[in-house]
Design an enzyme around this catalytic site. Sequence first.
Site, short mmCIF file in Angstrom:
data_model
loop_
_atom_site.label_atom_id
_atom_site.label_comp_id
_atom_site.label_asym_id
_atom_site.label_seq_id
_atom_site.Cartn_x
_atom_site.Cartn_y
_atom_site.Cartn_z
N GLU A 61 -4.06 -6.43 2.80
CA GLU A 61 -4.36 -7.67 2.09
C GLU A 61 -4.65 -8.83 3.04
O GLU A 61 -5.52 -9.66 2.78
CB GLU A 61 -3.20 -8.04 1.15
CG GLU A 61 -3.00 -7.07 0.00
CD GLU A 61 -2.33 -5.77 0.41
OE1 GLU A 61 -1.78 -5.73 1.54
OE2 GLU A 61 -2.36 -4.81 -0.36
N HIS A 130 5.15 -5.02 -9.82
CA HIS A 130 3.87 -5.02 -10.51
C HIS A 130 3.75 -6.17 -11.51
O HIS A 130 2.82 -6.20 -12.31
CB HIS A 130 3.63 -3.68 -11.21
CG HIS A 130 3.33 -2.56 -10.25
ND1 HIS A 130 4.31 -1.95 -9.51
CD2 HIS A 130 2.17 -1.96 -9.90
CE1 HIS A 130 3.76 -1.01 -8.75
NE2 HIS A 130 2.46 -1.00 -8.97
C1 LIG Z 1 1.11 -4.20 -0.09
C2 LIG Z 1 0.57 -3.32 -1.16
N1 LIG Z 1 -0.72 -3.40 -1.52
C3 LIG Z 1 -1.19 -2.67 -2.53
C4 LIG Z 1 -0.38 -1.82 -3.21
C5 LIG Z 1 -0.92 -1.04 -4.40
N2 LIG Z 1 -0.92 0.39 -4.10
C6 LIG Z 1 0.08 1.19 -4.50
S1 LIG Z 1 -0.05 2.71 -3.91
C7 LIG Z 1 -1.51 2.36 -3.13
C8 LIG Z 1 -2.17 3.43 -2.31
C9 LIG Z 1 -1.28 3.92 -1.21
O1 LIG Z 1 -1.86 4.98 -0.52
P1 LIG Z 1 -1.09 5.75 0.62
O2 LIG Z 1 -0.44 4.81 1.56
O3 LIG Z 1 -2.06 6.72 1.21
O4 LIG Z 1 0.08 6.53 -0.13
P2 LIG Z 1 0.01 7.60 -1.30
O5 LIG Z 1 0.08 6.84 -2.60
O6 LIG Z 1 -1.24 8.39 -1.13
O7 LIG Z 1 1.23 8.42 -1.13
C10 LIG Z 1 -1.86 1.04 -3.36
C11 LIG Z 1 -3.09 0.42 -2.87
C12 LIG Z 1 0.96 -1.75 -2.81
N3 LIG Z 1 1.83 -0.92 -3.39
N4 LIG Z 1 1.41 -2.50 -1.79
#
Ligand SMILES: Cc1ncc(C[n+]2csc(CCOP(=O)(O)OP(=O)(O)O)c2C)c(N)n1
Lengths: 330, 374
Positions: A61, A130
């Site tokens: 972000e 959320h």
């Molecule tokens: C700081 C932040 N930005 C955005 C999100 C929204 N978000 C939740 S899960 C996700 C994707 C995460 O991907 P990854 O790190 O590869 O983990 P995975 O879900 O594949 O296990 C996003 C963008 C968040 N939880 N925290």
Amino acid sequence: MSTTLTFAKALNTALADEMESDSTVVVFGEDVGPLGGVFRITDGLTARFGEERCFDTPLAESGIMGMAIGMAMNGLRPVVEMQFDAFAYPAFEQVVSHVAKMPNRTKGKVKLPMVIRIPYAGGIGGVEHHCDSSESYYAHTPGLTVVAPATVQDAYTMLRDAIRHPDPVVFLEPKKLYWSKEDLELESLRESVGSFGRAVVAREGSDATLIAYGPSVSTALNAAAAAAEEGRSLEVIDVRSIVPFDDETVAASVRKTGRAVVIAEAPGFASVASEIVARVQERCFHSLAAPVLRVTGFDIPYPAPKLEQFYLPSVDRILDAVDDLQWEDA
Amino acid sequence: MQDPSRRSDLDHEATAESYMLPSGQPVQLVDPDGRHVHNDKYPLPDGEALLAAYRELVVGRRVNDQANALVRQGRMAVYPSSHGQEACQVAAAVCIDKQDWLFPTYRDTVAVLARGVDPIQALTLLRGDWHSGYDPYEHNVSIQATPLATQLLHAVGVAHAAKLKGENTVVVAMCGDGATSEGDFHEALNFAAVFHVPVVFFVQNNQYAISVPLHHQTVAPSLAHKAIGYGMPGERVDGNDLAALLSVLGKAVERARDGGGPALVEAHTYRMQSHTNADDATRYRKDDEVQQWVPKDPIQRMRTYLTDLNLLDEEVEKNIAEKAETVAAAMRDGLNAESEVDPEDLFRYVFTEKTSQLREQAAKLRDELSRESA
Ligand SMILES: Cc1ncc(C[n+]2csc(CCOP(=O)(O)OP(=O)(O)O)c2C)c(N)n1
């Protein structure tokens, strides 16, 4: 010709219309590309305008916001999406330290026309992180224009206004409204501009004024409808534009009714609601028959889904506050 | 000028070979057909250890299936499944000792359970009763982090405190591939290396951050390569190979415990299902791609391997399946029972002592609720 649109689709249409009419508008963020955003607000934009105009960024972000600053400095109009209110905080440094301050530091030489779109506030049973009501952080930061639409029509017109605005705009999208629907005359709306700094009377009334914005407007309208059944006429003001704030419309209403309740989901302490109360007292003191009251979230971290119902301003809580407005006949 | 206080630089030089680049291919010890692949650096864990971990693997799969079903039945708000990633989940939990710490994310429920946390307590977050349902100090499992990468710095803090207090503690800090783009990820690695603390960063590279594929997240040769820039070793491992995970993570943990400092382990795996039940994976990936991962499933290959070793037969399988069913049944019972939430909890834990404002607000809510029930 009128079209039935959801709030989400209205935002999507506004983005598409602005991208169509202004080639400097670029949309980016997390999952906004092929997926079309987790709430589908950017649906179809990559397909229609190409990857250069609507694209996914790496997951960062602060990176998104910082890059938007540079792009705005170099002549583009970034519209960035923060995926959820409470995930915008890594970008907070860039927002507070640079988005808000750079135009001022450079005595207006650097303009930062950009929109920071934030799916915002509660009422959707979202888990942990959320559902924050973060408007006060932004509103408290001079240099940021902060708006929150409450109707499908405003979703459309205000987002278009935001993109055309010369200064950075924090655009708060009440999540619980994404699926609400309205019939819009899109053709005529395309010409309507100028929503910033202007509140509207969402319902006319004479006994007291309910002042609300974003997700709380519908709750206020429901409260006014319920009060009408009990013979009390409540006016509802939809603030729409938190910064700049429309003192005139709000004060005119309170002078007319003599009583006011401010409604917001965010914790009440040191909040936008507090600010509105102060402004109303300052302007309407001699017209007031009772202190201006607030119905807000409690001063606690946003609760878990199963406890949300106890937290959010409810119709009953608003009516209770209205009852407390020192009515002589009570 | 040689500054004596900078002697540690020389030490680093002396141990430069330990700052190894990750292996060219992810380390694999048992291939998808269940056959042992020899590796000079990483010994195969012994059969009994593998069998014990295999048990957890089967339970983990059952937990994922059960949790998905509970979401469909409206018993849980949401569940980010680790289906396909269970080997990573189990390895993360069993590669550390009791006094060690685990820092999981929202997706790491199976790891949390494998660490001994009660399933219903672990699912409280995703059920929506409270923002976390267990006491982190009971099993040394931090709360499941929702904001990405933020927990990695907490992990560094716990490890640093342990070091200052002279504790023999290693911390395993988990995150996804997407999270490696966040600033906090980089700050955590740098802090861990600079303070030389016993943290193993464990990245489950399941190829997607919601809809965004890895190549759009980074163009580094691998995520493990990121370690080098911070001055710690990185290693890549087949994330569907329980044996390799146990060996590679085990070695990193051992090294950290011996004072060798932090390391980064990247597991190559795949998220077989949608990000959560709110996501539509068909919008951003083809079924062909998903199908390619089916034969790499972590359970089948370990089953073949252990069966060939004569450690697994129908009898043992049956016992394991029964154990998995017991856990699933406990989940169903626990989640089918109406949960009781106490509205007063809203105010109970904000501060150690309620402020007068919170006391007032609690009283107001009490009054409202009593009028409602009257
Ligand atoms: C700081 C932040 N930005 C955005 C999100 C929204 N978000 C939740 S899960 C996700 C994707 C995460 O991907 P990854 O790190 O590869 O983990 P995975 O879900 O594949 O296990 C996003 C963008 C968040 N939880 N925290």
